[in-house]
Scaffold this active site. Structure first.
Site, mmCIF file in Angstrom:
data_model
loop_
_atom_site.group_PDB
_atom_site.id
_atom_site.type_symbol
_atom_site.label_atom_id
_atom_site.label_comp_id
_atom_site.label_asym_id
_atom_site.label_seq_id
_atom_site.Cartn_x
_atom_site.Cartn_y
_atom_site.Cartn_z
ATOM 1 C CD GLU A 25 -2.817 -1.313 2.353
ATOM 2 O OE1 GLU A 25 -2.785 -0.427 3.218
ATOM 3 O OE2 GLU A 25 -3.567 -2.309 2.430
ATOM 4 C CD GLU A 56 -4.625 -7.873 1.600
ATOM 5 O OE1 GLU A 56 -5.543 -7.260 2.180
ATOM 6 O OE2 GLU A 56 -3.425 -7.543 1.671
#
Length: 385
Positions: A157, A262
């Site tokens: 991220e 995910e």
């Protein structure tokens, strides 16, 4: 001697074979033949080998990733302090059950203890000191599991949805080259381990284009990067499948594999100001935002099945570009969406219910990956969403 009719024997054989064929196929046996199929596991699953959850993971998946125990705040909560027991148990669990073991994650702006970025007076450390700490941390963690971890989410991220660099302490103190340094240090610590970049909102063009530029830059410098993880915290109306499709192609065009890293499906309503998968978002519980606390109606179940099938058809079409699809929970009971961004809700985020029974759409997905006829009506109704 008692006479046995041939017809009785034939009937017995037919019924036996029919019974074998009717045994439920698993995701690892079917989808797992096209790419790895995995899930995130928590400490409770790892530590309870007789539990339904533990047996379910071993039966349905051929890859596991550490949900939390390998994040920096758990491994190293204070300078010089290490908590290895849960991470060691996770790796041993994967090895014992013949699974691909994935480490998550080395460098992240969240869930990293504050000591990493400050000195004894609480002031930000210099670029040189933070690079030293990063190097030491990666060398220690990756080195401990050298030869036992198939791949690492090295950086997590690092970009905003508009494609700009996230102004994390790593970015702010070290600068743009912190990603390059992290990949370099990870490769030094275990030259045989695969290395990945991982991020959410990867169907947003500005974001995946920025990530693709970063990947190309790393490769031009001779650094190892094997795949990009598309965190797929999806919903019933997002992302748009056409954008998701183009993102997979764009990432693969850089010469790396794609990981659906995910995967879950958020079917619950969210507050108006909710956006993306930023983990710092939290809101108070209200019954209106937990509409399926007592169960789900058939119409919504069909919509969910329709959405799941649309995604798995897309994955099937991109199978040569995809290395792994990993759910971010073993079943609905384990999903982080039960408590994020609103604690105490009832998520229906995976393909398995709270007792780890497969939902009806699993059968259709398995048929799809076996090349059998399945209910195409699901896919047709969602293809343009």
């Amino acid at each position: 001697m008692k006479k046995v009719h041939v017809s009785s024997i034939l009937l017995s054989v037919i019924l036996t074979l029919w019974g074998c064929n009717m045994q439920a196929q698993t995701l690892s046996e079917t989808v797992g033949q096209h790419f790895r199929i995995g899930c995130a596991v928590n400490n409770t699953i790892v530590q309870n080998p007789q539990s339904a959850a533990h047996k379910h993971v071993c039966n349905q998946f051929n890859s596991v990733v550490a949900e939390n125990c390998m994040k920096a705040q758990f491994l190293s909560p204070a300078e010089g302090v290490w908590n290895w027991s849960e991470a060691d148990a996770f790796v041993a669990f994967g090895e014992r059950n013949g699974m691909q073991v994935i480490g998550h994650c080395l460098i992240w702006h969240s869930q990293t203890a504050d000591w990493m970025f400050v000195d004894q007076d609480g002031k930000e450390v210099s670029r040189e000191i933070l690079i030293q700490r990063m190097h030491w941390y990666i060398r220690t963690v990756v080195g401990r599991y050298k030869g036992r971890i198939a791949g690492w989410d090295v950086c997590n991220e690092c970009f905003e949805d508009d494609g700009t660099r996230r102004q994390s302490p790593w970015q702010r103190i070290i600068g743009d080259d912190y990603i390059e340094l992290a990949f370099r240090f990870a490769h030094e610590a275990d030259p045989d381990a695969e290395l990945y970049y991982n991020d959410y909102s990867m169907s947003v063009p500005a974001k995946y284009e920025a990530v693709c530029r970063m990947v190309s830059d790393l490769k031009k410098k001779g650094l190892r990067i094997d795949a990009v993880g598309m965190q797929s915290h999806n919903g019933l109306t997002w992302p748009k499948l056409s954008n998701y499709d183009r993102a997979i192609d764009a990432i693969a065009a850089t010469g790396v594999k794609v990981i659906i890293s995910e995967l879950d499906l958020n079917v619950l309503p969210n507050p108006d100001t909710f956006s993306g998968a930023e983990v710092t978002q939290f809101y108070e519980y209200t019954p209106e935002l937990d509409p399926y606390a007592k169960g789900m109606d058939r119409t919504t179940e069909d919509l969910i099945g329709e959405r799941w099938q649309a995604f798995f058809l897309l994955y099937r079409q991109h199978a040569e570009q995809i290395a792994r699809v990993t759910f971010w929970a073993a079943g609905d009971a384990d999903s982080w969406l039960n408590d994020w961004p609103i604690p105490g809700r009832h998520a229906y985020a995976t393909l398995f219910d709270r007792d780890y029974n497969p939902k009806s759409v699993v059968k259709e997905i398995i048929k799809m990956y076996e090349g059998q006829m399945y209910r195409y009506r699901y896919v047709r109704r969602t293809k343009d969403k």
